[in-house]
Design a protein around this motif. Structure first.
Motif: not given
Length: 455
Positions: A372-386
Motif C-alpha cells: 500500500e505504501l509503495n502504491r501511494w509512493f508511485e502516485r505521489a512521484v508521478e504527480a510531482n516528480p523530483p
C-alpha cells in the motif's frame, strides 16, 4: 498484575526523603536540593531492595501549618500517602537530632493504623550518634541507621521492611512495554506555570491528588499516577497520567531548583506517548507555548493541544480561532494538531480530550503495509516528480516503513543527498494526509544504493 506492597517515606523537610527514594528506585526521579520543601506532591516509583519489590512513595515534608496554606495542603498529601501504605518509613536527621516537629510527626504516626519503621538518616561519621540515641524517645524502638546518600545501612533497612512486604518470588510479574491498543496510555500534561495542569489531573481522578493553588510553580517534580478512564465507548481504559512543572521562558528561569524542575518536565516528555499542551484560554497562545510544542514534536511524541479555563474565557470563539490560526502558522511542520477546549474546574471537555489522545496514539503507532505504501509512493512521484539539480535526475526507487512510535520511513534512490527539503516535506505531508498518520511527527531517512555505479 498483582498489586505491589506500598511503602511511604515521611518526615519533616530536608531529612533526606527524596535521596532515599532515588536510591530505592535506582534512578534520580525525585528532585534533590539543600533547601527544605523541594518535594510538594506525592511521587511514586517501583523500588527493589535486595530482592524485595515494592511501590515507594516520596512525600512532601510534614509541616505544622494552617490547612489552607500551601504547606498545609502538602501535609494533607502526606497523610493520604501514609493512610494508603502497607508500611511507612519515618525519617529523621540524626546529625540534627530530634526537633519539636519530629516529635509532632511521631505523635501523629503513633495514632495511625499503618506500621511505622523509624529510620535515622545521615549517620555517616560520629556526628549522628547523639541523634540516634535521642530517637529512642519517639516510641518506635531502635531506629534503622543508614546514610541514604552513601548507601550505608541498606541491609538493615531490608531486614526492617521484610516482615511487612515480603512476598513469594513469583507473586509479581515484570511489567513489560506493551504496544497493544489496550495498553495504558502514557499521557503527559505540559504547559506554562498556572495553566491548570494539576487541577486538570485532580478533576480526572476525582480527588485532590495534586496540590493546587493560586501560587505559580507549585508542581516541581513530574508526578505519574495510574487512572482508569470510564468515558470510553469501548469500556474502561487505563491511562498513566504525568503531571509536570510549568515551563517558563529560559531567560526567566534563573533559580537552580526551577531549572531542575523544567529539565524534569522535559525528561517526562521522553517517557510519554502523547503529550497534552495545556494553554490558558484567558491568556491565549504565547511564543513559549510554541517552543514547548516544538520540543514535544522534536522528541517524536504525539501532540494534543487543549485550551483550559474555557468556561471563563471572555471571547471564546475569537480566542479559539486566533489560537488555531497561530498554530497553523507556528507549527508549519505538522499541520492539523488536535485543538480542544476543556475546563479543569468543571470537567467539561475531558472525555473528548482523552478520546483525542487515544486516537492520536493510534496514529502514532500505525504501520502501513509495504504494498500500500509503495502504491501511494508511485502516485505521489508521478504527480510531482523530483527535481533534477544540475540537469542530473534524482531517481526515487521505493519506500519502506522502518518503525512506529513515532513513524519512521526509509526512502531509497540515487542522488537522494540532493533531494530538497521541500520535496521531503511534500512526501511526509502526503504520508500523514493519505495513509492514516494524521498530525503526528513522521521521520524520513534517505538511503542511496551501495553500488556507486547504480543509476
Amino acid at each position: 498484575m498483582s498489586r505491589l506492597p506500598v511503602v511511604a517515606i515521611v518526615g519533616r523537610p530536608n531529612v533526606g526523603k527524596s535521596t532515599l527514594f532515588n536510591r530505592l528506585v535506582g534512578k534520580k526521579l525525585a528532585l534533590v536540593d539543600d533547601r527544605p520543601g523541594v518535594t510538594r506532591d506525592r511521587r511514586e516509583g517501583d523500588a527493589s531492595l535486595l530482592g524485595l519489590d515494592f511501590r515507594i512513595i516520596d512525600t512532601a515534608g510534614y509541616e505544622d501549618e494552617d490547612p489552607d496554606t500551601l504547606p498545609g495542603r502538602m501535609r494533607r498529601q502526606t497523610q493520604a500517602a501514609v493512610d494508603g501504605a502497607d508500611v511507612a518509613l519515618f525519617l529523621i536527621d540524626s546529625r540534627a537530632g530530634i526537633v519539636p516537629l519530629d516529635e509532632e510527626i511521631a505523635r501523629w504516626l503513633r495514632g495511625a493504623d499503618t506500621p511505622i519503621v523509624l529510620v535515622a538518616n545521615k549517620v555517616e561519621g560520629r556526628s549522628g550518634e547523639q541523634g540516634v540515641l535521642e530517637s529512642l524517645a519517639l516510641g518506635f524502638g531502635d531506629p534503622v541507621q543508614m546514610s541514604a546518600e552513601h548507601g550505608e545501612g541498606v541491609a538493615d533497612l531490608f531486614e526492617a521492611l521484610r516482615p511487612f512486604i515480603e512476598r513469594e518470588d513469583d507473586a509479581f510479574e515484570e511489567e513489560e512495554e506493551d504496544e497493544s491498543p489496550d495498553a495504558p496510555l502514557k499521557l503527559a500534561i505540559v504547559g506554562r506555570p498556572n495553566a491548570g495542569k494539576s487541577t486538570l489531573i485532580n478533576r480526572m481522578l476525582g480527588e485532590d491528588r495534586m496540590i493546587t493553588g493560586p501560587e505559580a510553580g507549585i508542581t516541581r517534580d513530574s508526578i505519574a499516577v495510574d487512572w482508569e478512564w470510564l468515558g470510553s465507548p469501548m469500556g474502561p481504559r487505563k491511562v498513566r497520567l504525568i503531571d509536570t512543572a510549568g515551563m517558563r521562558k529560559r531567560a526567566k528561569v534563573q533559580d537552580k531548583l526551577e531549572k531542575l524542575s523544567v529539565a524534569d518536565a522535559l525528561h517526562a516528555v521522553d517517557f510519554a506517548e502523547v503529550v497534552v499542551l495545556l494553554l490558558d484560554a484567558t491568556l491565549g497562545l504565547e511564543s513559549q507555548d510554541l517552543r514547548i510544542a516544538d520540543r514535544v514534536l522534536e522528541e517524536g511524541r504525539a501532540l494534543v493541544i487543549a485550551l483550559n479555563k474555557w468556561d471563563v474565557s471572555e471571547e471564546p470563539s475569537k480566542t479559539f480561532n486566533g489560537v488555531k490560526a497561530a498554530l497553523e502558522e507556528g507549527l508549519a511542520q505538522v499541520k492539523g494538531v488536535p485543538l480542544l477546549t476543556v475546563s479543569a474546574a468543571t470537567g467539561k471537555g475531558i472525555d473528548q480530550l482523552i478520546a483525542a489522545a487515544f486516537e492520536t496514539r493510534d496514529a502514532w503507532s500505525h504501520r502501513v503495509g509495504t504494498g500500500e505504501l509503495n502504491r501511494w509512493f508511485e502516485r505521489a512521484v508521478e504527480a510531482n516528480p523530483p527535481p533534477a539539480p544540475g540537469g542530473k535526475r534524482i531517481k526515487l526507487r521505493y519506500i519502506t516503513q522502518a518503525k512506529t512510535r513515532p513513524p519512521g520511513f526509509i526512502l531509497f534512490g540515487t542522488r537522494v543527498d540532493q533531494l530538497p527539503m521541500s520535496y521531503q516535506r511534500y512526501l511526509i505531508n502526503g504520508i500523514r494526509r493519505e495513509l492514516g498518520f494524521g498530525a503526528v511527527p513522521v521521520r524520513m531517512t534517505l538511503r542511496a544504493p551501495k553500488n556507486p555505479f547504480d543509476s
